[in-house]
Write a protein that holds these residues in place. Sequence first.
Motif, PDB file in Angstrom:
ATOM      1  N   GLU A 106      -3.170   3.856  -1.262  1.00 59.80           N
ATOM      2  CA  GLU A 106      -4.284   3.120  -0.638  1.00 59.80           C
ATOM      3  C   GLU A 106      -5.424   2.929  -1.636  1.00 59.80           C
ATOM      4  N   SER A 139      -6.882  -4.932  -5.751  1.00 60.97           N
ATOM      5  CA  SER A 139      -7.517  -6.084  -5.094  1.00 60.97           C
ATOM      6  C   SER A 139      -8.743  -6.539  -5.864  1.00 60.97           C
ATOM      7  N   LYS A 147      -4.341   0.241  -4.095  1.00 60.67           N
ATOM      8  CA  LYS A 147      -4.422  -1.090  -3.524  1.00 60.67           C
ATOM      9  C   LYS A 147      -5.844  -1.643  -3.600  1.00 60.67           C
ATOM     10  N   GLN A 148      -6.783  -0.819  -3.280  1.00 56.37           N
ATOM     11  CA  GLN A 148      -8.173  -1.281  -3.343  1.00 56.37           C
ATOM     12  C   GLN A 148      -8.559  -1.646  -4.786  1.00 56.37           C
TER      13      GLN A 148
END
Length: 830
Positions: free
Chosen positions: A148, A155, A151-152
């Motif tokens: 997680e 992005s 992913k941030q």
Amino acid sequence: MRAAEAALREAHQQRLVQRQRLLEQSALQASDLANAAALGQLAAAEAAEVASREQLSKQLAAFEAAQADKAGMSQRLESLQGGIGQFHARITELQAEKVQLEEKVQRASTTVNFLQVEISNLKADRERIKLVASDSEGRIAALEKELEQAKQSVSVALKGLEAKHQADKLIQEQKQLTDRAKAAQAAKAQEAVIAALRSGCYQLQECLQVMLAEAWALKTGTRQPSRGDTSPLGDQVRSRHGSKTGSVEQIEGASSGNEASSKAANIALSDYGAGGADGAFGVRWLHLHQQAGPWVTVRAVMKETTAAGGASTPRSEANLNGVRYIGGPTALPCGLPALSFNPDSLAVLIGELILDKIASDSYADAHSAAAAASANTQDGSAVSREDESSAKAKGAAAVKAWWTARNRKDLEGSVYDFFIDKFGCHLAAEAHCSALVMGLRRLALRSRRARLFGRCLGVIDPAVPAAGVSTLIHLMAQLHSLCGPLTSEATDGSSQVVVRTALQVVTELLQPTLATACQAFQDLPAAISQAAGGHSDNSIEVDELLELVLAAWQAQQAADERQIFLLFGVMDVKRTGLILLEEFAALLKQLNSAAAGAMSQEQLTALFTSALRATGPGATAVSAAGCAAALLGAGLVGIGAHTRAHPAIAKRPPFRESRMLEESWRAVKPAMQDLLRSLPKRLPQLASDVSAMTAQVKNLDDSLEAFTPAAEVWQMFRQILAFYSHHGKFVDVTPTAASAGSATPRALVSAGADGSGSPLGSPRGFVAAADAGSMSGVGFGGFDSAAGTATGSFMGGPSNVLTLGVNSRPGSPAIEPLLSTGGSTGLDSG
């Protein structure tokens, strides 16, 4: 019983006669009462006789009934005994099944125990997996948290990259426009390069074409090259872009001394032709069966060159006038799928090939001796009897033997000529050559004869040098002459000779004259005796004898070679490893002064040229290895048995003439029948020819069944082969791996023991290439006046040699296959 009854009846008749006599004697004295009493007694006797007859008949009927009962009881007894035997056999089978079932039960119990142990292990593994799974779940949870976070981060990074991509996209579009302009200019330049490359390839192949034509002229001895002759080839030989060769006159002109057809682009070969130990080898065909070696490399390079030049090289599916035209650079040997030699027939065939090689050598020696005698008579240089009896006689004899043996065909050419003489068709000969090579490689591990002949032919490692092959051939000639006829050669493909005779022949044949006899050479008589059981009166297999002699000969050759190396070091005063003609002549004088004194300048030059070729391509001075190869190959030093003239063979093995014909016909017949069924559909105008050939096929079958004379059957078979070669289809045969290793033919080995040089860097190499016709895409034509055959068209091996209806071997009947299409003889101008 009947005999007894007859006896009683006869006795009774005799008694009646006696009584009648008595009655007649006493008739005058006896009274009427006595007569009546006698008559009563007679009636009683007759009644008694009738009763005895009835009793005898009853007893006879009872005896016959008893015999019938006895036969029935015997049959019942035999049936009961058979049932008892079957019952015992069934009991035995049940006992065997019981033992098998017990073994199965034992194995099943063992399997059950093993499975129980495995189940226990699996249970333990399951417990371990549960522990690992619990640990993995915790690890997965931690990884999900890390994912997680990643992913941030990604992005945020992607948003930055998108902005950068937009800026780079604008820059890339401008760059693409610039690159397209440059690519268009580069494409135009590449097209110019490709055009130049094609032109270079075509020029290269034209040069190779001229070199092959020159090599053919050197081989046939029709002209001597001249370094100043630089005229182009002209129209005598077509290029690889042509469809076929020229006329017969053009083909003859390409090899019969036309100065304009010998050179192009300042290409020149040796000024001394193919002298030395090179000789006239015959047709080259073994290179097609190579799996590795110079010719395989050449074909691959030519294929790449042709592909780079953009040339299209299609292959024709049919034969033109009995010739297989192949335009591609990867020529493979042709064959028939069903053609194969079994071990027995292969062994017999090898015996025939050896005898044919002996006959070919004898014929070449006779013609060479006749030519030499004619030349000596014309020059007035005949040797006097005083010279013959002098100390120089041995040297002169050695030189003469070498000079005469130079014209012998090697084993490769002799084998091809053998099949040509048999079948009269080059495609059929090539197919049988392919079957021979495959049979030798297939049976190399099982058959000593196949392995040894394959080594001599050069298709099985380790290959035997040419001098070794000639030595073994001469040894076989001696054995045939002294022990003939070796009948088992024709029946079993093997033979035996008495050890005493073998030792006598070997001792006389192998006599070292240079180095001291090596240990293997000294142990040869003992090895021969031991192989035969240790007694001189025993017999030894000829093939085993040849292997023992070959091993000793090779060991002695190595010792002689070392001796030459030592003397070469003395002559090489400059320590360059090379010597010139003067030092070479001095070396020969040191090794064999008698031979050196008897040798003419032409012979010395030819011997030196052979040493140059053995040294390597383009050599101007000879090395120690080149000297050893030339001198040992010429037989002027060392053993020298391979140059001797073969003795006459008065009694030859009785080979059956129709044996090979029957084997070949079994392979050709199915293909011929398929051709006769399909040919009228493809070419309706040949319907009459097909009908005639169908009748010819039936006649051949009937002749084989009726045991017609072999000559007539062979003539019919040759006509069938000529028709099939003209219209049928031969298949490509992929070279098979040798059972005892694959080999490169001797003629293609650089600096070989037989005096050969590089296959493409010496005149002999070009001669072999021209004779074999394996250089792809090169048009070549020529005419062999000795063999009576013309060569032409695109190179694809010996199958492209056009048949002119003349045998390549003198003394055999002429072969004139009349092809069905207008009686063509294989060299049509259309």
